[in-house]
Each structure stands twice: as C-alpha cells, then as structure tokens.
Write a protein that holds these residues in place. Structure first.
Motif, PDB file in Angstrom:
ATOM      1  N   HIS A 196       0.978  -0.975   0.340  1.00  0.00           N
ATOM      2  CA  HIS A 196      -0.295  -0.075  -0.354  1.00  0.00           C
ATOM      3  C   HIS A 196       0.641   1.378   0.259  1.00  0.00           C
ATOM      4  N   LEU A 197       0.333   2.612  -0.662  1.00  0.00           N
ATOM      5  CA  LEU A 197       1.338   3.541  -1.301  1.00  0.00           C
ATOM      6  C   LEU A 197       0.283   4.782   0.318  1.00  0.00           C
ATOM      7  N   TYR A 198      -0.469   4.709   0.218  1.00  0.00           N
ATOM      8  CA  TYR A 198      -1.194   6.220   0.806  1.00  0.00           C
ATOM      9  C   TYR A 198      -1.762   5.437   2.238  1.00  0.00           C
ATOM     10  N   PHE A 199      -1.300   6.413   3.052  1.00  0.00           N
ATOM     11  CA  PHE A 199      -1.604   6.340   4.823  1.00  0.00           C
ATOM     12  C   PHE A 199      -2.592   7.195   5.297  1.00  0.00           C
ATOM     13  N   TYR A 200      -2.949   6.805   6.713  1.00  0.00           N
ATOM     14  CA  TYR A 200      -4.331   7.780   6.884  1.00  0.00           C
ATOM     15  C   TYR A 200      -4.115   8.002   8.425  1.00  0.00           C
ATOM     16  N   SER A 236      -3.602  12.411   5.658  1.00  0.00           N
ATOM     17  CA  SER A 236      -3.484  11.224   4.543  1.00  0.00           C
ATOM     18  C   SER A 236      -1.752  11.673   4.474  1.00  0.00           C
ATOM     19  N   PHE A 237      -1.127  11.310   3.497  1.00  0.00           N
ATOM     20  CA  PHE A 237       0.417  10.922   3.353  1.00  0.00           C
ATOM     21  C   PHE A 237       0.899   9.652   2.419  1.00  0.00           C
ATOM     22  N   PHE A 279      -7.155   5.637  14.812  1.00  0.00           N
ATOM     23  CA  PHE A 279      -6.788   4.666  13.578  1.00  0.00           C
ATOM     24  C   PHE A 279      -5.824   4.851  12.440  1.00  0.00           C
ATOM     25  N   CYS A 280      -4.931   3.774  12.008  1.00  0.00           N
ATOM     26  CA  CYS A 280      -4.375   4.112  10.669  1.00  0.00           C
ATOM     27  C   CYS A 280      -5.212   3.251   9.875  1.00  0.00           C
ATOM     28  N   ALA A 281      -4.867   3.505   8.999  1.00  0.00           N
ATOM     29  CA  ALA A 281      -5.555   3.044   8.107  1.00  0.00           C
ATOM     30  C   ALA A 281      -4.435   2.720   6.768  1.00  0.00           C
ATOM     31  N   SER A 282      -4.821   1.823   5.111  1.00  0.00           N
ATOM     32  CA  SER A 282      -3.664   2.789   4.337  1.00  0.00           C
ATOM     33  C   SER A 282      -4.785   1.418   2.803  1.00  0.00           C
TER      34      SER A 282
END
Lengths: 116, 111
Positions: A29-33, A48-49, A91-94
């Motif tokens: 995964h390349l998008y992180f939240y 978002s990162f 919460f972290c999400a990707s």
C-alpha cells in the motif's frame, strides 16, 4: 490475510506529555491515513500521507500533530503535548494505489489514547 | 466545511425486520463507501459506489448512490443478530483523496 497493525493498543498518558502511535501498513500500500474516533462518535479524518509527504490534513491536525514514515515500513503519529480532548481511538489505515480517488481503506485495530 | 450526514443515529429492530440507513452530503461526491464497525472493533469495508444512480447488492444488503451523487442508502433485508454494529457511510468530496465519514447508524437486533 495482510493487515494493518498498530501499537500500542492502549496508552495512558498525562496531559502535556508527548505520545507516538505506531502503525505498520499493508506492505504494497502507498497511501496512509490517520483517523480518530472519540468514544461513541464518528470516525474523523486527521491526515493522509503519500510519497513521503502529507497530501491532505483536517482542521484537527494542528501544529501539535505530526506524521512520519521513518523507515519505509512504520507510519507514526506524534502528538507533542497531549490535551484531555485528544483522548480517543486512533485508527491507522492504508490503501493500494488506484487511478483517481477511489479504493477501500484497510483499518488497523486502533490505538486507544487516554489523557489524564 | 464538507459534511456527510447520516440518519438515523440508532435503530432497534426485531430479528427478521428490515433496516435502512441514509447518508447525505453537502457536496457532490466522487464516490461513496460503506463500512461496518462491530462493537469494540475497527471499520471494515463493505462496498464502494462510484457511478450516479448505482445500485449494488451483497446478499441481504442493498446499496444505492443517488443520481446527484450527494446521497446514498444501505438497506438490509430480514436482519439477523450478526448484523449488529455501526454502519458508516464515507464519501470523497470532488477529487480529494480524503474520506469523510458520516456519524454512523448503530443497529441493534433483538432475537
């Protein structure tokens, strides 16, 4: 099945202390939240990162917050000087790369932060 | 600011009854997603809708995206106790990447 992992699961801290919450997103995964959820309330977007920089952030994400991807696998959220109102589940999400702004978010189990 | 409103906040139904939750956005959405969060758990993706007027079904769950891409609904037919949880809609305004969640609808199912 790949999953997003978060540590710690629960952190108790004193007001004014610094806190670092850690996340290991799914490997391709390349998008992180980062999102947060105050008990019983909605899930609120923080930041978002992508490509080693912040792509979007909310009004909540003020100067007390920062994010970092220090080593290519971890994604961290730092709160410099915690306040009582920072108590929440974080919460972290990707997300995988997609064409355009689509694609499901994979959430971790969350880190519960309690500020006393 | 951009808001996604969801109603009702809570719904108690008898097992076997139907359930519907509604979602409205103040701005046009590029897509909308639905997530389920079990008590004490994390949001888990259910579905994504992209096209205006789109309808998708997953077994007893029917999801709709409005023609104007500003509203959506989730309908569960013949609820079961396993459907218990909070259902969140989450939309992406315009071409932004961020996903804005509604307040959620918490479903309780009485056996």
């Amino acid at each position: 099945e790949p999953e997003v992992t978060q540590t710690p699961s629960h952190q108790v801290t004193q007001m004014g202390q610094e806190v670092i919450l850690r996340c290991v997103p799914i490997s391709n995964h390349l998008y992180f939240y980062w999102y947060r959820q105050i008990l019983g309330q909605k899930v609120e977007f923080l930041v978002s990162f992508y490509n080693n920089e912040i792509s979007e952030k909310s009004e909540i994400f003020d100067d007390q917050f920062s994010v970092e991807r220090p080593d290519g696998s971890n994604f961290t959220l730092k709160i410099r000087s915690t306040k009582l109102e920072d108590s929440a589940m974080y919460f972290c999400a990707s997300k995988v790369p997609t064409v355009g702004p689509t694609g499901e978010l994979f959430f971790g189990e969350g880190s519960r932060l309690t500020v006393l | 600011g951009q808001q996604v409103m969801q109603i009702p906040q809570y719904q108690h139904v008898q097992e076997g009854e139907d359930f519907t939750t509604y979602c409205n956005s103040s701005t046009t959405l590029s897509n909308i997603q639905w997530y389920k969060q079990r008590p004490g758990g994390h949001p888990v993706f259910l579905i994504q809708l992209v096209k205006s007027g789109e309808v998708k079904k997953q077994k007893r769950l029917t999801f709709q995206f409005g023609e104007a891409k500003k509203n959506s609904s989730l309908h569960i037919t013949a609820t079961q106790t396993t459907d218990v949880g909070t259902y969140f809609c989450a939309g992406r305004p315009g071409n932004t990447g961020k996903l804005i969640f509604g307040q959620g609808t918490t479903l309780q199912v009485k056996p």
